[in-house]
Enzyme design. Structure first.
Site, PDB file in Angstrom:
ATOM      1  N   GLU A  34       0.562  -1.216   0.192  1.00  0.00           N
ATOM      2  CA  GLU A  34      -0.079   0.130   0.040  1.00  0.00           C
ATOM      3  C   GLU A  34       0.953   1.079  -0.135  1.00  0.00           C
ATOM      4  O   GLU A  34       1.678   1.277   0.801  1.00  0.00           O
ATOM      5  CB  GLU A  34      -0.917  -0.025   1.178  1.00  0.00           C
ATOM      6  CG  GLU A  34      -1.715   1.141   1.575  1.00  0.00           C
ATOM      7  CD  GLU A  34      -2.464   1.702   0.309  1.00  0.00           C
ATOM      8  OE1 GLU A  34      -2.550   2.603  -0.302  1.00  0.00           O
ATOM      9  OE2 GLU A  34      -3.530   0.843  -0.202  1.00  0.00           O
ATOM     10  N   ARG A  35       0.629   2.368  -1.022  1.00  0.00           N
ATOM     11  CA  ARG A  35       1.489   3.185  -0.925  1.00  0.00           C
ATOM     12  C   ARG A  35       0.931   4.459   0.002  1.00  0.00           C
ATOM     13  O   ARG A  35       1.785   5.495   0.052  1.00  0.00           O
ATOM     14  CB  ARG A  35       1.459   3.909  -2.649  1.00  0.00           C
ATOM     15  CG  ARG A  35       0.339   4.322  -3.108  1.00  0.00           C
ATOM     16  CD  ARG A  35       0.470   4.379  -4.609  1.00  0.00           C
ATOM     17  NE  ARG A  35      -0.844   5.013  -5.145  1.00  0.00           N
ATOM     18  CZ  ARG A  35      -0.818   5.192  -6.583  1.00  0.00           C
ATOM     19  NH1 ARG A  35       0.185   5.132  -7.306  1.00  0.00           N
ATOM     20  NH2 ARG A  35      -2.316   5.681  -6.871  1.00  0.00           N
ATOM     21  N   LYS A  51     -20.367   8.984   4.524  1.00  0.00           N
ATOM     22  CA  LYS A  51     -21.470   8.654   5.281  1.00  0.00           C
ATOM     23  C   LYS A  51     -21.421   9.627   6.472  1.00  0.00           C
ATOM     24  O   LYS A  51     -22.486   9.708   7.173  1.00  0.00           O
ATOM     25  CB  LYS A  51     -21.559   7.037   5.576  1.00  0.00           C
ATOM     26  CG  LYS A  51     -21.576   6.220   4.483  1.00  0.00           C
ATOM     27  CD  LYS A  51     -22.364   6.619   3.233  1.00  0.00           C
ATOM     28  CE  LYS A  51     -22.240   6.230   2.014  1.00  0.00           C
ATOM     29  NZ  LYS A  51     -21.263   6.818   1.244  1.00  0.00           N
ATOM     30  N   GLY A 180     -22.421  11.854  -7.246  1.00  0.00           N
ATOM     31  CA  GLY A 180     -22.822  12.880  -7.679  1.00  0.00           C
ATOM     32  C   GLY A 180     -24.025  13.389  -6.630  1.00  0.00           C
ATOM     33  O   GLY A 180     -24.247  14.465  -6.202  1.00  0.00           O
ATOM     34  N   GLY A 261     -18.047   9.601 -12.635  1.00  0.00           N
ATOM     35  CA  GLY A 261     -17.586   8.289 -12.715  1.00  0.00           C
ATOM     36  C   GLY A 261     -16.231   7.983 -12.457  1.00  0.00           C
ATOM     37  O   GLY A 261     -15.696   9.110 -12.081  1.00  0.00           O
ATOM     38  N   HIS A 435     -44.436  -5.964  12.265  1.00  0.00           N
ATOM     39  CA  HIS A 435     -45.275  -4.905  12.041  1.00  0.00           C
ATOM     40  C   HIS A 435     -45.163  -3.930  13.405  1.00  0.00           C
ATOM     41  O   HIS A 435     -45.183  -4.458  14.712  1.00  0.00           O
ATOM     42  CB  HIS A 435     -46.948  -5.155  11.991  1.00  0.00           C
ATOM     43  CG  HIS A 435     -47.693  -3.852  11.954  1.00  0.00           C
ATOM     44  ND1 HIS A 435     -47.819  -3.113  10.877  1.00  0.00           N
ATOM     45  CD2 HIS A 435     -48.529  -3.396  12.809  1.00  0.00           C
ATOM     46  CE1 HIS A 435     -48.337  -2.069  11.071  1.00  0.00           C
ATOM     47  NE2 HIS A 435     -48.978  -2.256  12.307  1.00  0.00           N
TER      48      HIS A 435
END
Length: 456
Positions: A34-35, A51, A180, A261, A435
């Site tokens: 991992e860099r 989030k 977006g 994207g 319910h």
């Protein structure tokens, strides 16, 4: 002499670190390269911090709508820097947790930038490593829009949108995929004037048209300007604002967010020299995540759509189990990976849209349930939304499920379990739902598909 591993994973995002853990659990000597930070984009610059920010936006929405519940609040102040600090602290904690998991499972963590120099040979900043199996889990990065250059100042990618120095007075969001739409919702709730532009004729092009239309109406009701079938042809960045040309019209805003994207992180890995096949800027793989080069695999975003963290994690596990010879490993059906958008309203979907299912030529049974008839949704003051299910009329097979409304991202897995267990519409109709719950809408939608709705 080079360090030798059974499995070497390049990238420690939700695909890479999970693949490394599973490989180590199976007794394989494993390392991950991992860099940047453990956890990848998802934990550090994507799923998790967004989030946390969206939770702040939900609080802002609640504070603005207290009167119907009998409350009033005065003197409440908002500090953008405080919300950003909270989101970063969540990411820091989870990234540290990944480090703990690496140590717990005996996975070696190699820090640096990796490049393949031969089959099973990986160079990390001048140090050579060898492995019987190399797994690419390098993720993806924002896809550029022609004529729109993100400068990190007035023109953002999601990186800058996650750590703004101040709340923009106005924001133009280019692209209406999950990224977006989430940022448009977030900044609108925090007080920015938001315009959302999409090149396709439909907002949220990957979603069912009925769900996308519902989101558009809700956004416009909130004051978010939505423009579909619209392209950004030019932007002019000034010292205090940005002027964008939208199909001949101009709009001046405080900031622009490019969210059109992503594309795979395939550059600089030595793939061309090895003859690794690409497909539209992503690594081409088979159902077991194998590339065309023996001993080289690709998982997650770098291997193509859907570019989702949970898809990456699932691929990481199945890839490792298959190469390790674990029995009864099943390939992933990418058409049935759930997709979730955590805007207001939330959107969750699984499988084929109604249009896609109709295009297969099958006879369909389609059920809908509007949340205006949901007691729990009404009690929460969130009775706008729907659940839609699409079944094969002959076999009862669940072909698609599409939900929009409160907490649907927490409910979609119910349809995922049903699909995995090959439950039919008749099977789902026999399930007893508690319910009052929001999930009752799922049951009502199934009953509607069978032509026997009870509450509509």
């Amino acid at each position: 002499m080079s360090e030798k591993y059974d499995v070497l994973v390049i990238g420690a995002g939700p695909g890479g670190y999970v693949a490394a853990i599973r490989a180590a659990q199976l007794g394989l000597r494993t390392a991950v390269v991992e860099r940047d930070r453990l956890g990848g984009i998802c934990l550090n610059w994507g799923c998790i911090p967004t989030k946390a920010l969206l939770h702040g936006a939900d609080v802002a929405h609640t504070l603005a709508n207290l009167k119907p519940l009998g409350f009033s609040a005065t003197g409440v102040e908002f500090d953008m820097a405080g919300l950003v600090e909270f989101s970063r602290s969540v990411s820091e904690r989870l990234s540290g947790g990944v480090g703990y998991l690496m140590r717990k499972n005996g996975v070696d963590v190699i820090t640096g930038s990796a490049r393949l120099t031969g089959k099973g040979v990986v160079d990390v900043d001048g140090v050579e490593y060898r492995a019987d199996h190399v797994i690419l889990a390098t993720g993806a990065r924002p896809r550029p829009v022609p004529g729109v250059v993100a400068d990190g100042g007035r023109v953002w990618t999601y990186f800058e949108a996650l750590v703004p120095a101040e709340l923009p007075t106005s924001l133009l969001v280019v692209g209406s995929g999950a990224i977006g739409v989430e940022f448009a919702s977030l900044y609108a709730d925090l007080g920015s004037e938001v315009t959302l532009v999409e090149l396709a004729p439909q907002l949220m092009p990957a979603e069912d048209a009925e769900v996308a239309d519902h989101v558009r109406k809700r956004f416009e009701k909130r004051g978010i300007r939505v423009r579909t079938s619209t392209s950004v042809s030019e932007i002019d960045v000034g010292p205090d604002s940005v002027t964008a040309t939208l199909d001949g019209d101009t709009i001046t805003v405080d900031r622009v967010l490019v969210a059109a994207g992503v594309r795979g992180n395939v550059d600089g890995l030595g793939l061309e020299e090895l003859g690794v096949e690409l497909d539209g800027g992503f690594v081409r793989t088979d159902q077991w995540c194998r590339t065309n080069v023996f001993g080289l695999y690709a998982i997650g975003d770098v291997a193509g759509a859907p570019c989702l963290a949970h898809k990456a994690s699932h691929e990481g596990v199945l890839c490792v189990e298959k190469l390790a010879g674990v029995e009864h490993v099943a390939p992933l059906d990418r058409d049935y990976v759930p997709g979730c958008t955590y805007a207001r309203p939330q959107v969750a979907s699984l499988g084929l849209t109604e249009g896609q299912a109709a295009a297969t030529g099958r006879e369909l049974r389609v059920g809908r349930f509007d949340l205006t008839a949901s007691g729990k949704a009404l009690a929460l003051g969130e009775a706008e939304g729907l659940v839609k299910t699409v079944f094969d009329a002959t076999s009862g097979e669940l072909l698609g499920a599409h939900m929009v409304g409160p907490e649907v991202t927490e409910q979609i897995q119910g349809f995922g379990i049903a699909r995995s267990l090959e439950a039919t519409a008749d099977d789902l109709a026999e399930v007893v739902f508690a319910h009052p719950t929001l999930s009752e809408a799922m049951h009502e939608s199934v009953l509607a598909a069978l032509g026997r709705p009870l509450n509509t």
